[in-house]
Design an enzyme around this catalytic site. Structure first.
Site: not given
Length: 434
Positions: A92, A146, A168, A252
């Site tokens: 990540r 994800n 989610c 988002y």
């Protein structure tokens, strides 16, 4: 009932265990199998010990099994949940820092970072789905790995196992935040959700069956009231923009409607060595230190500092609703089946669904408002091409997916970031290096 959690050494697992404990009367889980890989042994053992203490404190007859043998765990499972991070948190960090080095947004589910998390994850999840089809074909696969939209797209399109649901926490967070803004209980608020994962909109908001969408948009336009998440900067919305948009964006959406401001914020964090990935690494270290405490027998409140708070609760809700044929409404990633007119019938969408014993049934959300159609379709193209790249290992498809994505400013930059990320993640992308 037997439930298997793949990625059982995740810091989110205590929330999942808490969810099963508090629903035990309606969801009698006899066996919970926590599965991980050898590299995650230490975390699995720490989390497994905490899970056993939590179950013992609650006094419920739930057996906690720890294993590194996925096939052993999957045999005759009723539900399988997946919460993996292929390459662990170090991957990540690369997903976030490498795009930022090139002046692009670096985020684990959006843009270049989101694509590469998908490229690493999809082949592994397809292998898991194949084993589910062989060892427990009646089981539902509940995925909250994800990028959930692209992952659900790939599973629905390329796997024989079709009992797949993507979960989610974003719609839950939106529902919770809006209820708090309106100063009412959540069960008095209903929101129609339509779109894609991390690209979902609240098209209508109702309070006691009275539509209050305009009121909510006015409140969101007040800079003192922000609906965001731990992993997204709480940048205020332009109130006139919100009013003209006419639907409630999710947190988002800041990546798409406030790209310049988000990038500036991320670049500041990048320069100081405090990208979200690096913050999460420190949070994780602190959480696992807490989990080691032999006196700890509850989910610690510090877990909610992670961006995925309520993920596990959402997974428990959908499992309970299927098991009990509740026919309640939940927001899930499922096959479209005509719910959104503008999206292919067999593509994955994130919409309000009625959850029955036969799984979720997407509600007919009708025609998307024209002002959000284009962005949703653009991201769906990105997900479709990205999933194809993950399955085929095609460099050209990966390049095309990046260039389609609105967070990548040019085809040349797309190729630069593609090459750098491919090299950085070579170990986890064998299909691209055969």
């Amino acid at each position: 009932m037997k439930i298997v959690t793949i990625g059982g050494g995740s810091s989110y697992t205590p929330e999942l265990v808490e969810g099963f404990i508090k629903r035990y009367d309606e969801l009698p889980v006899k066996e919970l199998w926590l599965v991980d890989i050898e590299a995650g042994r230490k975390k699995l053992e720490i989390v497994g010990a905490l899970a056993r203490r939590m179950v013992r404190k609650a006094g419920v007859p739930m057996e906690i099994h720890l294993t590194f043998d996925r096939r052993e765990a999957l045999q005759d499972a009723d539900f399988v949940t997946t919460q993996m991070r292929v390459g662990l948190l170090d991957a990540r960090v690369k997903d976030e820092r490498i795009p930022l080095q090139l002046g692009m947004i670096g985020q684990e589910t959006n843009g270049a970072g989101g694509l590469f998390k998908g490229l690493r994850t999809i082949p592994v999840l397809l292998d898991i789905a194949k084993e589910i089809q062989e060892l427990c074909p009646q089981a539902w696969l509940i995925n909250f790995t994800n990028p959930a939209g692209m992952v659900t797209e790939a599973l629905l399109r390329y796997s024989e196992h079709k009992k797949v649901i993507g979960v989610c926490n974003v719609p839950f967070n939106m529902h919770l935040s809006i209820s708090k803004m309106l100063e009412v209980e959540m069960d008095r608020v209903r929101i129609d959700f339509a779109g894609l994962n991390h690209m979902v909109y609240g098209t209508h908001v109702f309070l006691d069956d009275q539509e209050v969408t305009d009121k909510v948009l006015d409140m969101l336009g007040n800079s003192e009231i922000q609906m965001t998440m731990k992993n997204i900067a709480p940048l205020p919305w332009n109130p006139r923009f919100l009013k003209s948009l006419g639907v409630v964006p999710c947190p988002y959406h800041r990546y798409y409607y406030k790209t310049k401001e988000v990038l500036e914020d991320e670049l500041e964090a990048f320069k100081s060595g405090n990208t979200r990935a690096e913050i999460v690494k420190k949070l994780e270290e602190g959480l696992f230190e807490l989990y080691k405490d032999e006196n700890l027998d509850i989910k610690p409140p510090q877990l909610e500092q992670r961006g995925g708070a309520y993920y596990s609760d959402a997974a428990c809700n959908v499992i309970s609703s299927i098991y009990n044929d509740k026919k309640d409404i939940q927001v899930l990633n499922v096959q479209n089946k005509g719910s959104l007119v503008e999206i292919d019938y067999d593509s994955a969408v994130e919409v309000s669904c009625v959850v029955t014993k036969n799984g979720p049934v997407p509600l007919n959300m009708g025609k998307l408002p024209i002002q959000i159609q284009g962005l949703i379709q653009q991201i769906k193209s990105f997900e479709r091409i990205g999933a194809e790249a993950a399955v085929t290992g095609s460099y050209d498809k990966a390049l095309l997916a990046l260039t389609i994505n609105p967070l990548i400013p040019s085809d040349e930059l797309a190729e630069m970031v593609l090459q750098k990320l491919l090299e950085a993640h070579k170990e986890y992308l064998p299909r691209f290096f055969q």
